[in-house]
Design a protein around this motif. Sequence first.
Motif, PDB file in Angstrom:
ATOM      1  N   TYR A 144       0.857  -1.180   0.000  1.00  0.00           N
ATOM      2  CA  TYR A 144       0.000   0.000   0.000  1.00  0.00           C
ATOM      3  C   TYR A 144       0.894   1.231   0.000  1.00  0.00           C
ATOM      4  N   VAL A 151      -4.650   6.532   0.362  1.00  0.00           N
ATOM      5  CA  VAL A 151      -3.906   5.287   0.223  1.00  0.00           C
ATOM      6  C   VAL A 151      -4.239   4.654  -1.124  1.00  0.00           C
ATOM      7  N   THR A 152      -3.243   4.006  -1.735  1.00  0.00           N
ATOM      8  CA  THR A 152      -3.478   3.191  -2.924  1.00  0.00           C
ATOM      9  C   THR A 152      -2.966   1.789  -2.633  1.00  0.00           C
ATOM     10  N   SER A 153      -3.468   0.826  -3.373  1.00  0.00           N
ATOM     11  CA  SER A 153      -2.963  -0.541  -3.235  1.00  0.00           C
ATOM     12  C   SER A 153      -2.115  -0.874  -4.463  1.00  0.00           C
ATOM     13  N   GLU A 157      -0.675   0.124  -9.559  1.00  0.00           N
ATOM     14  CA  GLU A 157      -1.207   0.889  -8.433  1.00  0.00           C
ATOM     15  C   GLU A 157      -2.672   1.222  -8.696  1.00  0.00           C
TER      16      GLU A 157
END
Length: 87
Positions: free
Chosen positions: A18, A50-52, A59
């Motif tokens: 993340y 937040v990004t995964s 991403e």
Amino acid sequence: MTLSWLPPVNDSNCIVQYAVYANETYLVTTTGLTYTILTVYKGITNNYSVTSIDTAGRESESSNIVTIVWKGKCLYVLHVPWHDFNI
């Protein structure tokens, strides 16, 4: 202060990291579901998201933004639209 989030409901088995952002600026990549903010300055507004990142390095789109303002003795969370993103 600690930010926390839940893994995405789709393809969560492929998520390996993340990325945490403050004011659209990259802060850190973590494999966990939390990030501790060590410094908060009085009167400063910060917008966290937040990004995964999956096993192929792709991403995701950003989470909704959480806006946090420290005003002396009180900490204000101004906008928490995404129920999976907490402080």
